[in-house]
Write a protein that holds these residues in place. Structure first.
Motif, PDB file in Angstrom:
ATOM      1  N   GLN A  58       0.855  -1.449   0.001  1.00 44.37           N
ATOM      2  CA  GLN A  58      -0.113  -0.335  -0.231  1.00 44.37           C
ATOM      3  C   GLN A  58       0.579   0.982  -0.043  1.00 44.37           C
ATOM      4  O   GLN A  58       2.418   1.333   0.433  1.00 44.37           O
ATOM      5  CB  GLN A  58      -0.788  -0.179   1.278  1.00 44.37           C
ATOM      6  CG  GLN A  58      -1.777  -0.950   1.297  1.00 44.37           C
ATOM      7  CD  GLN A  58      -1.022  -2.822   1.608  1.00 44.37           C
ATOM      8  OE1 GLN A  58       0.010  -2.430   2.254  1.00 44.37           O
ATOM      9  NE2 GLN A  58      -2.259  -3.383   2.702  1.00 44.37           N
ATOM     10  N   ALA A  59       0.025   1.809  -0.756  1.00 43.18           N
ATOM     11  CA  ALA A  59       1.142   3.665  -0.602  1.00 43.18           C
ATOM     12  C   ALA A  59       1.470   4.294   1.374  1.00 43.18           C
ATOM     13  O   ALA A  59       0.792   4.062   2.043  1.00 43.18           O
ATOM     14  CB  ALA A  59       0.107   4.702  -1.317  1.00 43.18           C
ATOM     15  N   THR A  68      -3.412   0.363  -3.281  1.00 43.49           N
ATOM     16  CA  THR A  68      -4.455   1.515  -2.847  1.00 43.49           C
ATOM     17  C   THR A  68      -4.551   2.295  -3.679  1.00 43.49           C
ATOM     18  O   THR A  68      -4.926   3.659  -3.384  1.00 43.49           O
ATOM     19  CB  THR A  68      -3.854   1.661  -1.269  1.00 43.49           C
ATOM     20  OG1 THR A  68      -2.321   2.318  -0.956  1.00 43.49           O
ATOM     21  CG2 THR A  68      -3.828   1.333  -0.067  1.00 43.49           C
ATOM     22  N   THR A  69      -3.577   2.473  -4.903  1.00 39.27           N
ATOM     23  CA  THR A  69      -3.439   4.079  -5.155  1.00 39.27           C
ATOM     24  C   THR A  69      -3.287   2.774  -6.702  1.00 39.27           C
ATOM     25  O   THR A  69      -2.802   3.209  -7.982  1.00 39.27           O
ATOM     26  CB  THR A  69      -2.313   4.619  -5.197  1.00 39.27           C
ATOM     27  OG1 THR A  69      -0.954   3.446  -5.356  1.00 39.27           O
ATOM     28  CG2 THR A  69      -1.888   5.422  -3.769  1.00 39.27           C
ATOM     29  N   ASN A 127      -0.373   7.051  -7.439  1.00 35.37           N
ATOM     30  CA  ASN A 127      -0.772   7.851  -6.914  1.00 35.37           C
ATOM     31  C   ASN A 127      -1.015   9.937  -6.459  1.00 35.37           C
ATOM     32  O   ASN A 127      -0.080  10.468  -6.922  1.00 35.37           O
ATOM     33  CB  ASN A 127       0.478   7.752  -5.985  1.00 35.37           C
ATOM     34  CG  ASN A 127       0.670   8.864  -4.408  1.00 35.37           C
ATOM     35  OD1 ASN A 127      -0.662   8.845  -3.701  1.00 35.37           O
ATOM     36  ND2 ASN A 127       2.294   9.057  -3.878  1.00 35.37           N
TER      37      ASN A 127
END
Ligand SMILES: Cc1ncc(C[n+]2csc(CCOP(=O)(O)OP(=O)(O)O)c2C)c(N)n1
Ligand code: SF4
Ligand SMILES: [Mg+2]
Lengths: 442, 375
Positions: A134-135, A147-148, A152
């Motif tokens: 995840q970012a 998660t992006t 991002n």
């Protein structure tokens, strides 16, 4: 630079194939070996994440596997204690990821401000590896992470820049693949204050496949973001936490002894008396009540004093609940005061608002400054020109002096005694206020 | 050092700070919060000149983390806070428990939830504090009801924290901690000096090297001659992360067992129970103060009533309470929260007893309210 062999255990690395964490472990091992320090003077504090799986790899030094993001704070506590309460020989190194640096950023900032002797190695693989890619706060703009999925949207935090402006005295940024990494880590560890080295890494499980990353592109990325690679800023002028502390706090004694309690002759009181003293913050309401309490205690009586004020301490009402008693006092509330003092309108209004005024009965005395609007309570109240005669900051004291005389609670000479003990040659105006009130009440 | 004499007008917070110093605390990290800041202030004013450290942390997470770091280095450490700050400390507190790192946290309760009312008292954090760890492990929580008890219970907190290698909470409240009252110095316990069971050197050291599950493993400091392996992850006795392992599970049981083993010794309940009493007022902290007055009044009215002031809230002092409850069929239990948090924690200790809770929030319970429950 010696090899890492002697320092790093021969077990297999706990990381995915090609993960840069392994490179940093080797460089760190070599750097620690090169310090030549006895093993017990080395301490590794590891954060949570893939990055933190180092306890088994460094079995010969102290290791503390900390909480996610908190490693730098634990390390700071260790280093502060070691620096000031021991000889400061311990070298404390934090091993943390970009995720740990995100959630625990304030601890890095604080450690830089303090300039504690801690070296922080930020293993920046640009995402949370352990939890599935995840970012983090250090993920580059447009990067694909778990998660992006469409890139991002945020710019990455310039961590080294943040720590530079926080006062860090040693800063460096390196590629994990750089052969000079061990030397750089060694310099950071040797530095006697806070040192940070951001190491640019590949996470082969997530960062690499999701962003078709390789070593070359990583280098490009590093050059485009944050402080320049290889950069090294050393501010040797700023004293370390240890040096600054020792300079400011020379050891001067064994610590506080119990204060001398003056014991004047015994005073007597035939019943408990409960007063509520209300006024305005900054007008010495509390110290007036303390004066009575102290006088009573010095005379063998019992006293409690409870403060009430708004959250902002320097403004608004200030209320002191005072109980004087011949017996020990347990319950300290005052449902039915024997007397209330209203030294200012603000104080009185608070007593009305909180229902204290409504609970007053015929036996309760109200001693109020003559300028206060007491509303329905005006009749029967004792009105004194307190603020006019002894100024605002003497009003509560004068009113309590009045009560002391009228109710025959405490003798004037004892009150003056306490005032002089507490305030020395600054007691003059307080004594005058007391005297004026006492004489008016006598 | 001669025992002190005389009397003092002072607060519970000031007495807590003095006790910490007398117990050997040499590291304090704090973050200001009403009504606990006074402890931070007193430590800042005194520790540095004694050769100790008192530092400002940028938040309560850092405050407790710094204390844990110092304690790992071998230094008795303390922080102080109130409800909102305690919420931030919970993760580190669990770490201290898991890593068997002694530390004392003074929690001075104020009215919650959330930021609540900073200058208003409460006893609303019994469940929040006692339930702080995942797995609900027991750790000592002491509850003073007077300034003198703040001194005694802070001393006890250091002694037990060091002896058991556990975090300990001294859970006071705004009224007890910040109301000035008389302390008779001659009546205070003497500090015996908190002692951590130290590793004596030699071969075979393991960071969590207990023999029997209820043993306290000998401590070696980070930075000392014996290299240590500390971890907050589930671990074996060597301190190495290990999952699904019988020794790891035994180690978790050990964390509870070492506390359970001292229940009778650590349990402190001050009692005043006349012969033949069948009713007991059982309380703690600020509510114990009103209880004393209520019990005195009830006796003047001819009732035969006992009084128990629970000083060790946790581990639940089953042994001491068992003695206190002999022959008692009615318990009046005042506490300044709305659901009777300690009453619920007592659970089966109060089985077969007619329990009359007295609860309110916003102000200390009055003696008259307790008398109503007695009548
Ligand atoms: C308080 C807390 N929140 C979340 C987690 C879950 N967690 C474990 S590792 C991790 C991310 C680690 O990322 P990083 O620090 O970059 O290390 P890496 O795995 O990439 O080496 C997270 C979020 C945790 N352990 N604790
Ligand atoms: S997930 Fe990424 S960071 Fe974690 S071990 Fe694998 S490659 Fe390394
Ligand atoms: Mg990462």
């Amino acid at each position: 630079m010696p090899s890492a062999e002697a320092m790093v255990a021969p077990c297999s690395m706990p990381y995915c194939k090609g993960c840069s964490h392994g490179l940093v472990v080797r460089a760190l091992g070599a750097a620690l070996e090169a310090t030549g320090l006895p093993r017990e003077q080395l301490c590794l504090v590891s954060d949570i994440g893939c990055v933190g799986l180092i306890d088994r790899l460094f079995p010969t030094v102290h290791t503390v596997h900390a909480l996610h993001g908190r490693s730098t704070a634990f390390a700071s506590g260790i280093a502060m204690a070691d620096g000031v309460l021991f000889d400061g020989a311990l070298k404390t190194v934090v091993v943390i990821g970009d995720g740990g640096a995100t959630i625990g950023l304030l601890h890095l900032v604080a450690a830089a401000q303090l300039n504690v002797d801690v070296t922080v190695i930020v293993h920046n693989n640009h995402l949370y590896g352990m939890t599935g890619g995840q970012a983090s706060g250090l993920t580059p703009e447009d990067w694909i992470t778990a998660t992006t999925p469409v890139g991002n949207p945020l710019p990455p935090l310039d961590l080294v820049g943040v720590l530079r402006s926080s006062g860090a005295t040693f800063l460096a940024r390196e590629m994990a693949m750089n052969r000079g990494l061990a030397d750089r880590l060694g310099e950071a560890i040797a530095h006697p204050g806070f040192a940070v080295v951001e190491v640019m890494e590949l996470c082969t499980a997530f960062g690499v496949p999701l962003n078709s990353l390789n070593g070359k592109k990583l280098k490009l990325l590093a050059e485009q973001t944050g402080e320049p690679l290889g950069m090294r800023a050393l501010d040797a002028g700023r004293p370390s936490f240890r040096a600054a502390w020792k300079d400011k706090h020379p050891r001067s004694g064994a610590g506080p002894q119990w204060p001398e309690t003056p014991s004047t002759g015994a005073l007597s009181l035939d019943r408990p008396l409960r007063f509520v003293v209300a006024g305005t913050a900054g007008e010495r309401v509390q110290s007036a009540a303390t004066l009575l309490a102290r006088t009573a205690v010095a005379g063998g009586l019992f006293a409690t004093q409870k403060k009430d004020n708004p959250v902002t301490q320097g403004t608004g009402f200030s209320v002191s609940e005072l109980i004087l008693s011949p017996e020990p006092i347990h319950y300290t509330g005052i449902p039915h005061p024997d007397a209330v003092v209203a030294a200012s309108q603000v104080g009185w209004d608070y007593l009305v608002r909180t229902g204290v005024a409504a609970r007053l009965d015929e036996q309760s005395l109200i001693v109020a400054d003559e300028g206060i609007d007491l509303g329905a309570w005006g009749e029967g109240a004792v009105r004194l020109p307190l603020r006019a005669r002894v100024r605002a900051d003497g009003a509560a004291l004068a009113a309590l002096g009045w009560l002391a005389a009228r109710l025959d609670v405490l003798p004037l000479n004892r009150l003056i005694d306490t005032a002089e003990r507490a305030w020395g040659d600054k007691a003059g105006r307080s004594v005058a206020a007391l005297q004026w009130g006492f004489e008016a009440g006598g | 050092m001669n025992p002190p004499t005389g009397r003092l007008l002072t607060t519970g917070n000031a007495m807590s700070a003095k006790a910490a110093l007398d117990a050997g605390c040499r590291f304090f990290a704090g973050y200001p919060i009403t009504p606990a800041s006074q402890i931070f202030g007193a430590m800042t004013a005194t520790l540095p000149s004694m050769g100790g450290l008192a530092v400002s942390a940028p938040d309560e997470i850092s405050a407790l983390a710094l204390c844990i770091g110092a304690s790992l280095r071998g230094v008795p450490s303390m922080t102080a806070t109130s409800g909102p700050g305690w919420c931030l400390m919970v993760e580190c507190f669990g770490y201290a428990l898991m890593t068997e790192t002694p530390v004392v946290v003074a929690v001075v309760q104020r009215l919650g939830p959330s930021t609540g009312a900073a200058t208003q008292g409460a006893q609303g954090d019994i469940a929040l504090v006692s339930g702080a760890t995942s797995g609900a492990y027991t750790f000592p929580i002491f509850a003073p009801s007077t300034a003198a008890e703040c001194y005694a219970d802070t001393l006890r907190a250091f002694e037990w924290a060091e002896r058991l290698r556990t975090p300990v909470v001294v859970l006071s409240d705004k009224e007890v901690a910040s109301t000035a009252e008389v302390v008779e110095l001659g009546g205070l316990p003497q500090a015996s000096g908190a002692v951590r069971t130290a590793w004596g050197g030699g071969e075979g050291f393991r960071t969590y090297g207990w023999e029997q599950e209820a043993d306290v493993p000998p401590f070696a400091p980070v930075g000392g001659e014996q290299v240590v392996t500390v971890t907050g992850s589930a671990h074996d006795r060597a301190g190495l992360l290990k999952k699904n392992d019988p020794e790891t599970l035994a180690n978790l049981r050990h964390l509870q067992a070492k506390i359970d083993a001292v229940e009778a010794e650590i349990g402190l309940v001050d009692t005043d129970i006349p012969e033949g009493a069948d009713t007991l007022v059982l309380s703690y902290g600020v509510s114990a103060r009103a209880s004393r007055d209520a019990v005195a009044q009830a006796r003047r009215e001819g009732m035969r009533v006992g009084f128990a002031n629970v000083r060790t809230l946790f581990p639940v002092p089953r042994t001491a309470l068992g003695h206190a409850l002999r022959g008692i069929d009615t318990v009046v239990l005042p506490e300044e929260n709305h659901s009777g948090q300690y009453r619920q924690a007592l659970g089966d200790v109060l089985a077969c007893i007619d329990v009359r809770p007295v609860n309110r929030i916003g102000a200390a319970i009055k003696p008259s309210e307790i008398l109503d429950a007695l009548r």
